[in-house]
Enzyme design. Structure first.
Site, PDB file in Angstrom:
ATOM      1  N   ILE A  31      11.921 -32.034 -32.106  1.00  0.00           N
ATOM      2  CA  ILE A  31      10.870 -31.403 -31.308  1.00  0.00           C
ATOM      3  C   ILE A  31      10.886 -29.877 -31.428  1.00  0.00           C
ATOM      4  CG2 ILE A  31      12.098 -31.067 -29.105  1.00  0.00           C
ATOM      5  CD1 ILE A  31       9.713 -32.488 -27.731  1.00  0.00           C
ATOM      6  N   GLY A  92      28.037 -27.556 -29.844  1.00  0.00           N
ATOM      7  CA  GLY A  92      26.640 -27.453 -29.436  1.00  0.00           C
ATOM      8  C   GLY A  92      25.915 -28.776 -29.340  1.00  0.00           C
ATOM      9  N   GLN A  93      26.646 -29.873 -29.147  1.00  0.00           N
ATOM     10  CA  GLN A  93      25.971 -31.174 -29.000  1.00  0.00           C
ATOM     11  C   GLN A  93      25.316 -31.242 -27.626  1.00  0.00           C
ATOM     12  OE1 GLN A  93      28.476 -34.691 -29.166  1.00  0.00           O
ATOM     13  NE2 GLN A  93      26.698 -36.066 -29.209  1.00  0.00           N
ATOM     14  N   HIS A  99      23.714 -38.309 -33.608  1.00  0.00           N
ATOM     15  CA  HIS A  99      22.526 -38.010 -34.410  1.00  0.00           C
ATOM     16  C   HIS A  99      22.897 -37.078 -35.544  1.00  0.00           C
ATOM     17  CE1 HIS A  99      22.745 -35.159 -31.028  1.00  0.00           C
ATOM     18  NE2 HIS A  99      22.221 -34.243 -31.836  1.00  0.00           N
TER      19      HIS A  99
HETATM   20  P1  5GP Z   1      22.126 -31.347 -30.650  1.00  0.00           P
HETATM   21  O1  5GP Z   1      21.898 -30.029 -29.978  1.00  0.00           O
HETATM   22  O2  5GP Z   1      22.652 -32.381 -29.677  1.00  0.00           O
HETATM   23  O3  5GP Z   1      22.932 -31.288 -31.912  1.00  0.00           O
HETATM   24  O4  5GP Z   1      20.705 -31.839 -31.135  1.00  0.00           O
HETATM   25  C1  5GP Z   1      19.753 -32.363 -30.260  1.00  0.00           C
HETATM   26  C2  5GP Z   1      18.417 -32.157 -30.908  1.00  0.00           C
HETATM   27  O5  5GP Z   1      17.478 -32.966 -30.218  1.00  0.00           O
HETATM   28  C3  5GP Z   1      17.898 -30.721 -30.835  1.00  0.00           C
HETATM   29  O6  5GP Z   1      17.675 -30.235 -32.151  1.00  0.00           O
HETATM   30  C4  5GP Z   1      16.619 -30.841 -30.020  1.00  0.00           C
HETATM   31  O7  5GP Z   1      15.598 -29.979 -30.481  1.00  0.00           O
HETATM   32  C5  5GP Z   1      16.244 -32.300 -30.177  1.00  0.00           C
HETATM   33  N1  5GP Z   1      15.516 -32.852 -29.076  1.00  0.00           N
HETATM   34  C6  5GP Z   1      15.805 -32.715 -27.738  1.00  0.00           C
HETATM   35  N2  5GP Z   1      14.924 -33.390 -27.006  1.00  0.00           N
HETATM   36  C7  5GP Z   1      14.044 -33.969 -27.866  1.00  0.00           C
HETATM   37  C8  5GP Z   1      12.896 -34.804 -27.682  1.00  0.00           C
HETATM   38  O8  5GP Z   1      12.491 -35.163 -26.586  1.00  0.00           O
HETATM   39  N3  5GP Z   1      12.242 -35.188 -28.812  1.00  0.00           N
HETATM   40  C9  5GP Z   1      12.661 -34.832 -30.068  1.00  0.00           C
HETATM   41  N4  5GP Z   1      11.949 -35.271 -31.106  1.00  0.00           N
HETATM   42  N5  5GP Z   1      13.747 -34.053 -30.270  1.00  0.00           N
HETATM   43  C10 5GP Z   1      14.428 -33.631 -29.182  1.00  0.00           C
END
Ligand code: 5GP
Ligand code: ZN
Length: 113
Positions: A31, A92-93, A99
């Site tokens: 997103i 930064g998770q 994922h």
């Molecule tokens: P992290 O920060 O855990 O490594 O990655 C989480 C990712 O999920 C981030 O890049 C963030 O932009 C994405 N994200 C968070 N909420 C949503 C959502 O509701 N939809 C989508 N498509 N991505 C999301």
């Protein structure tokens, strides 16, 4: 997991822009893209992070990388791509469902910040 954002996305309770889906894996556009191509590839099974990968679920992770290679071919990412998984708070998770970020379409620095 009832309160997991990505489990809700898999179930269709929260909309997402699907890139790929099969019985065990779902991929969708991030997103808040950090590159022209920014896809999240996730197992449908709730695994909280890379720290929870074990002998029982590692085949699923291997399959995720097969899917990544297929997406790269389908999207013509011959110039290269980066796959990243953030594991734990210091990395930064922000979403506690395993994922893999698949990033492409620009140059990337090394080491990452
Ligand atoms: P992290 O920060 O855990 O490594 O990655 C989480 C990712 O999920 C981030 O890049 C963030 O932009 C994405 N994200 C968070 N909420 C949503 C959502 O509701 N939809 C989508 N498509 N991505 C999301
Ligand atoms: Zn989940």
């Amino acid at each position: 997991m009832n309160d997991c954002l990505f489990c809700k996305i898999i179930k269709g309770e929260i909309p997402s822009s699907k890139v790929y889906e099969d019985d065990t894996v779902y991929a969708f556009n991030d997103i808040e893209p950090q590159a022209p191509v920014h896809i999240l590839i996730i197992p449908k099974e709730h695994i909280s992070s890379a720290a929870e990968i074990n002998a029982d679920n590692s085949k699923l992770v291997a399959h995720i990388f097969e899917v990544a290679a297929k997406i790269a071919e389908d999207k013509g990412l011959a110039d290269g791509f980066r796959i990243v998984t953030n594991c734990g708070d210091s990395a930064g998770q922000s979403v506690k469902h395993l994922h893999f970020h698949m990033l492409a379409g620009r140059d990337f620095t090394w080491p990452p910040g």
